[in-house]
Enzyme design. Structure first.
Site: not given
Lengths: 334, 334
Positions: B58, B220
């Site tokens: 991320h 995700h």
């Protein structure tokens, strides 16, 4: 092609509006032009104006670097197209605060022609305008839109150094001399994993096989120097450093600034892995990396890949200028 | 799958090393752990430590936000996987400077379990540890790895506000109270144009047709709430704002912070076009946007898409905290 946009013909205008709406404390749009100028007006008083510009599609370059310690104004052309002389002239006029204007031009024939035309018009307005043509990309000599070498991500380091000098009160002649001193020490080379798709074209600028990379691709999808099978990060670093070593001839105790630049679609995670390999290999050469940056600084729309820029730090002052505090949208303090 | 890496099993370690090598003035690696801690040690004296962590992939979240005015330490799990309790404990121990440690946890079951285990171990060391579970994603209730709502890009605004409070000398109880006050006013929703590819998996987490988008996808690749044909930017903004309006019930004169976040592979140009549409539509609601940011803040590897975060500014102090100066790798001054 899926792109977040409304109308491909309006994308640059809408982007410029988006920047001005999102960051009014940094930039404002000049009239109905595709010119963004520094909002912090008082910070430009009695200083040389510093402008750049070129085709859009390389964000955050260059409007993201407008602000104290960096650029005064940026002219945004259409995607991968030179801005027009009238718009460049407007940027020059706005950036002039009586001490003249310095233009950082990336080496593309259209940009050189249009910036030069604007300069000639500005001279008639009695504005002193000088410039440097950045040609840091060592991949190829001459290219689709370029005589000589192309200008790419090294431009950002040039902007940082000259921005610090301008903010510190350097004269136009001093900035010109500094730019000329820095330029031959600034070299970049990249590797592409995929091509960029220009919105109005709708398909990628070239095609690579599923497991293929191309070294030396330009930021407008200009051809590079070799295609081969995808390599591990350390091998990619080895290839790019070998080319840079041909230019610099690395010597122990040499000092460099090192910039790893993502082309747009490459995750920061991969860029950091690549930088690790670059720094380890530079250490093997005995070379010192005194200034290091990793991130998307000079992109090519949604291209995947990275470029590697080295600036040989011949003067202590350059390192100080690279570390000079800035206040912009996209460049952090250093 | 083409990724710039050496060995998929070592990618997180090599990224952590790359960050520490590239930015030693901001972060250093803790022993052989996947923990990055603030280098500016003196800036943490006598202050509450602020930590976060979670799966890698991320970036720049969250290690890019370590530094004065933001985080003290970040624990990096494997890609899209929770960090282990022993590593979280090490981060807690390092971040504790006698005033306790506050943990910002994104709402994923694995993270909550492991951070809570680490907290219990720290309590045995007599370290006072409190936490907030950020669950800003309004797309779906419960998800693949989550009970309730997922934690996404709004976390960055939480980190900015709490970082300012911690740097200003707030106590652990004050920070905990502030986090609880902010949380119900923090909402995010996104749209994906393509899925992320996890290096060790080698293929995208889901598949969208050439002209299809999915609203509400998680970071995700967790399922969203609807797929449909790609829409113009203004229509995407309309859809996401409608969902946010269901939560906030926009009222003229309401004040908001607005964050447009790129998922990794979406050019900044498109993000600015999207922000323009968002701000224009918020203006139509009569809503004030007092703090605006655009960029890649909480990505999902090479996913294309954007998320939109709104924070309703119920307290003037929150805006000051959002504008509090920071000194980190990835967050500019404001």
């Amino acid at each position: 092609m899926k792109k977040i946009m409304n109308d491909a013909t309006q994308i640059v205008t809408e982007m410029v509006d988006g920047m001005a709406l999102s960051y009014p404390e940094y930039v404002k749009r000049l009239d109905d032009l595709l010119v963004l100028v520094r909002s912090q007006e008082e910070s430009m008083t009695n200083k040389v104006g510093l402008i750049t510009g070129g085709g859009t599609g390389h964000e955050p370059a260059s409007a993201g670097y407008i602000g104290e310690g960096m650029l005064s104004a940026v002219v945004c052309g259409q995607i991968f197209s030179s801005p027009t002389p009238d718009q460049i002239l407007a940027a020059i006029q706005t950036a002039d605060h009586g001490k003249g204007v310095f233009m950082i031009i990336m080496n593309y024939s259209g940009d050189i022609m249009n910036f030069d035309m604007a300069r000639e018009m500005a001279v008639m307005d009695d504005i002193d305008v000088r410039f440097i043509v950045v040609d840091d990309d060592i991949a190829v000599e001459d290219s689709t839109y370029t005589q000589g070498r192309r200008g790419v991500a090294g431009t950002v380091l040039m902007e940082k150094i000259l921005g610090a000098a301008a903010d510190s009160g350097a004269s136009l002649s001093e900035i010109e001399a500094l730019a000329k001193q820095v330029l031959p020490n600034l070299k970049t080379i990249g590797v592409a994993l995929s091509a960029a798709t220009v919105p109005e074209v709708g398909k990628p600028g070239f095609t690579l096989a599923e497991d293929e990379v191309e070294y030396g691709v330009g930021i407008h999808s200009e051809p590079g120097y070799r295609r081969e099978e995808m390599q591990p990060s350390a091998k990619l670093a080895e290839e790019l450093l070998a080319r840079l070593n041909d230019e610099f001839n690395f010597t122990p105790e040499d000092h460099y600034a090192v910039l790893v630049n993502g082309m747009g679609a490459t995750p920061l995670m991969e860029q950091f892995v690549f930088m690790r390999d670059v720094l380890n290999q530079l250490a093997d050469f005995g070379v010192q990396a005194d200034f290091t940056k990793v991130g998307n600084f000079m992109t090519s729309l949604d291209m995947a890949g990275v470029s590697l820029t080295l600036l040989k730090l011949r003067e202590d002052q350059w390192l100080k200028q690279l570390n000079y505090p800035v206040n912009t949208i996209a460049m952090v303090r250093k």
